[in-house]
Design a protein around this motif. Sequence first.
Motif, PDB file in Angstrom:
ATOM      1  N   ASN A 173       0.936  -1.107   0.015  1.00 13.01           N
ATOM      2  CA  ASN A 173      -0.068   0.006   0.092  1.00 13.01           C
ATOM      3  C   ASN A 173       1.126   1.314   0.104  1.00 13.01           C
ATOM      4  OD1 ASN A 173      -1.487  -2.207   1.265  1.00 13.01           O
ATOM      5  ND2 ASN A 173      -3.073  -0.906   1.182  1.00 13.01           N
ATOM      6  N   GLY A 216       1.255   4.820  -2.314  1.00 12.29           N
ATOM      7  CA  GLY A 216       1.747   5.934  -2.121  1.00 12.29           C
ATOM      8  C   GLY A 216       3.241   5.709  -1.779  1.00 12.29           C
ATOM      9  N   ASP A 269       1.505  12.867  -7.491  1.00 15.32           N
ATOM     10  CA  ASP A 269       0.068  13.475  -6.614  1.00 15.32           C
ATOM     11  C   ASP A 269       0.197  12.077  -5.540  1.00 15.32           C
ATOM     12  OD1 ASP A 269      -0.454  11.149  -8.708  1.00 15.32           O
ATOM     13  OD2 ASP A 269      -2.629  11.385  -8.332  1.00 15.32           O
ATOM     14  N   ARG A 270       0.956  10.925  -5.531  1.00 17.49           N
ATOM     15  CA  ARG A 270       1.037  10.181  -4.487  1.00 17.49           C
ATOM     16  C   ARG A 270       2.416  10.230  -3.775  1.00 17.49           C
ATOM     17  NH1 ARG A 270       0.509   4.950  -7.286  1.00 17.49           N
ATOM     18  NH2 ARG A 270       0.218   6.261  -9.252  1.00 17.49           N
ATOM     19  N   ASP A 323       4.404  12.170  -0.859  1.00 14.29           N
ATOM     20  CA  ASP A 323       4.119  13.083   0.484  1.00 14.29           C
ATOM     21  C   ASP A 323       5.509  13.244   1.067  1.00 14.29           C
ATOM     22  OD1 ASP A 323       3.352  14.031   2.785  1.00 14.29           O
ATOM     23  OD2 ASP A 323       2.061  11.945   3.558  1.00 14.29           O
ATOM     24  N   ASP A 360       3.253  12.162  10.941  1.00 17.89           N
ATOM     25  CA  ASP A 360       3.074  12.316   9.484  1.00 17.89           C
ATOM     26  C   ASP A 360       2.643  10.726   8.838  1.00 17.89           C
ATOM     27  OD1 ASP A 360       3.415  15.094   9.619  1.00 17.89           O
ATOM     28  OD2 ASP A 360       5.696  14.892   9.288  1.00 17.89           O
ATOM     29  N   ARG A 374      -0.646   9.617   9.448  1.00 20.10           N
ATOM     30  CA  ARG A 374      -1.553  10.172   8.471  1.00 20.10           C
ATOM     31  C   ARG A 374      -1.351   9.248   7.187  1.00 20.10           C
ATOM     32  NH1 ARG A 374       0.586  14.715   8.586  1.00 20.10           N
ATOM     33  NH2 ARG A 374      -0.545  15.351  10.579  1.00 20.10           N
ATOM     34  N   PHE A 375      -0.224   9.124   6.931  1.00 20.34           N
ATOM     35  CA  PHE A 375       0.218   8.187   5.539  1.00 20.34           C
ATOM     36  C   PHE A 375      -0.473   6.949   5.604  1.00 20.34           C
ATOM     37  CE2 PHE A 375       3.193   5.512   2.971  1.00 20.34           C
ATOM     38  CZ  PHE A 375       2.936   6.012   1.938  1.00 20.34           C
ATOM     39  N   ALA A 406      -2.901   6.117   7.162  1.00 17.23           N
ATOM     40  CA  ALA A 406      -4.660   6.070   7.267  1.00 17.23           C
ATOM     41  C   ALA A 406      -4.959   6.321   5.898  1.00 17.23           C
ATOM     42  CB  ALA A 406      -5.126   6.990   8.068  1.00 17.23           C
ATOM     43  N   ARG A 407      -4.293   6.934   4.900  1.00 15.82           N
ATOM     44  CA  ARG A 407      -4.699   7.326   3.729  1.00 15.82           C
ATOM     45  C   ARG A 407      -4.603   6.373   2.820  1.00 15.82           C
ATOM     46  NH1 ARG A 407      -1.559  11.706  -0.370  1.00 15.82           N
ATOM     47  NH2 ARG A 407      -2.933  11.328  -2.132  1.00 15.82           N
ATOM     48  N   TYR A 408      -3.473   5.281   3.012  1.00 13.36           N
ATOM     49  CA  TYR A 408      -3.399   4.139   1.798  1.00 13.36           C
ATOM     50  C   TYR A 408      -3.949   2.890   2.344  1.00 13.36           C
ATOM     51  CZ  TYR A 408      -1.060   7.880  -1.044  1.00 13.36           C
ATOM     52  OH  TYR A 408      -1.088   8.778  -1.984  1.00 13.36           O
ATOM     53  N   LYS A 409      -3.994   2.692   3.466  1.00 14.01           N
ATOM     54  CA  LYS A 409      -4.503   1.401   4.164  1.00 14.01           C
ATOM     55  C   LYS A 409      -5.708   0.796   3.520  1.00 14.01           C
ATOM     56  CE  LYS A 409      -6.845   2.526   8.321  1.00 14.01           C
ATOM     57  NZ  LYS A 409      -6.874   2.371   9.892  1.00 14.01           N
TER      58      LYS A 409
END
Length: 497
Positions: A223, A433, A462-463, A465, A488, A491-492, A494-497
């Motif tokens: 992921n 990401g 766009d992927r 961070d 950080d 947050r990363f 949480a976005r991609y899991k």
Amino acid sequence: MKKLLIALALLAAPVVAQEAKPEAKPDSSSGAPIAAPFRSVTKHSGTFGGQTIRYTAIAGEIHLKDADDKPTAAIFTTSYLKDNPEANRPVTFLWNGGPGSGSLWLHMGAFGPKCVDIPNARDDGAPPYPINPNPDSLLDATDIVFIDPVGTGWSKALGKTEAKSFWGVKQDAKAVAEVIRLWLNENGRWNAPKFIGGESYGTSRSAAVIEALNSGYNDVAVNGIILISTILDFGLEAQVEGNEMQFVVTLPSMAAAGWYHDTVANKPATVEAHVEAARQFATGPYLAALVKGAKLEQAERAAVRARFAALTGLSEGFLDRANLRVSPDRFYKELLRDRGVSIGRLDARYTGKDYDNAGEGPDNDPSFYGIDASYPAAMNAYARGELGVTLDRSYISIGGTPGWDWRIGAGRDAYLNLTPWIGKAMRENTAMGVFIGQGWYDFATPFFAAEYSLQRPGIPQDRLDFQYYQSGHMMYVQASDRTKLSTDIRRFIARYK
């Protein structure tokens, strides 16, 4: 007070359950006995990311085997698994770099449940070192597996297999990818969200591992990739005559160091503003001047020299003698020569006193000898104590893989760049990401070099961070940056899991 409350929330003592070992069997290839994989299981509790988590720690070996099912290597891993996990809980595989470095730096410095607390930007001194609960561990967000490749930590080759057979970009990545597959088999986590990542050469390893995981038909999709203090394009940073880009990508780091040590005039309020000005200068007038070489006009040379001096604090006379091309080693010694100290390579905030002040470069790196005693002491004390590790061999913290094979092609590679493997993985997995964490004061893996490498064509921007920290290569040695890094990455994930 916060640390005290966290400490009180922990169980008074871990429960150690060392598994019974089958009788060692002789290796038919060598006749020498190979012990069954070591394994210690302990139970713990802690507060991470504001959540109280009960978890199981599994410290032990995974045996790699050849086509004849004979063990070739014992790879030591430390897994932290949440008890009674929620469905689809992520798992993150982490390693350090070197090559030849064990995972103790990320383990005991950033993401493990315990961390060694050392003074920020100062020498760590003599033991005992404080080993405290780590509220910034990622265990509230993901299970964690720390991996030590062969020649690092407690990992070693077995039987007649030579350790050097694992010491290369592709060889190492193949072994680490196999460890991940075996771990997923054993723990039934093939369909869990997965993240891989590392620090320093560990970012290079991450690029090679994602290629190894996805280069066949038995892919392991991930992921996200976590890159901390990134180096992917080794040709870009090669300190060889004729490579002008090495000076371009390090100039913004020199500007950051000058800002920190107050050697620049008209200093902006933030380092961010100062390095942005340095970026613009580096890729504009400075790069143009370098590529003109001997045809550079004197007026343009004078203007570039003056701007370079203003951004860094180096004298124009020194820049003139260096022909506008300042190597990092010279910079570490020259920036604060008038103060009688050198600055650090891993972290330019650190300063050190050399034997004398006349040399061209520093005697040593004060940002490494400022921390290098505390981490091995903490790792051994914690693992041999709370985790129940009873191995009699020494833990290799760094320097355990001499003669590294840097080739990634069929023959000799003239330009080593692993970034395309990340670009390929992102194009072929549109849900993946990449996180990039960089310290402003890191000369080992300069932030501008990471930006340059990953902002090339073929990499979905766009992927990506990018996050930055007010410290150096190991940003987690500063408590506030350890917290920011952890936040950080949560947050990363949480976005991609």
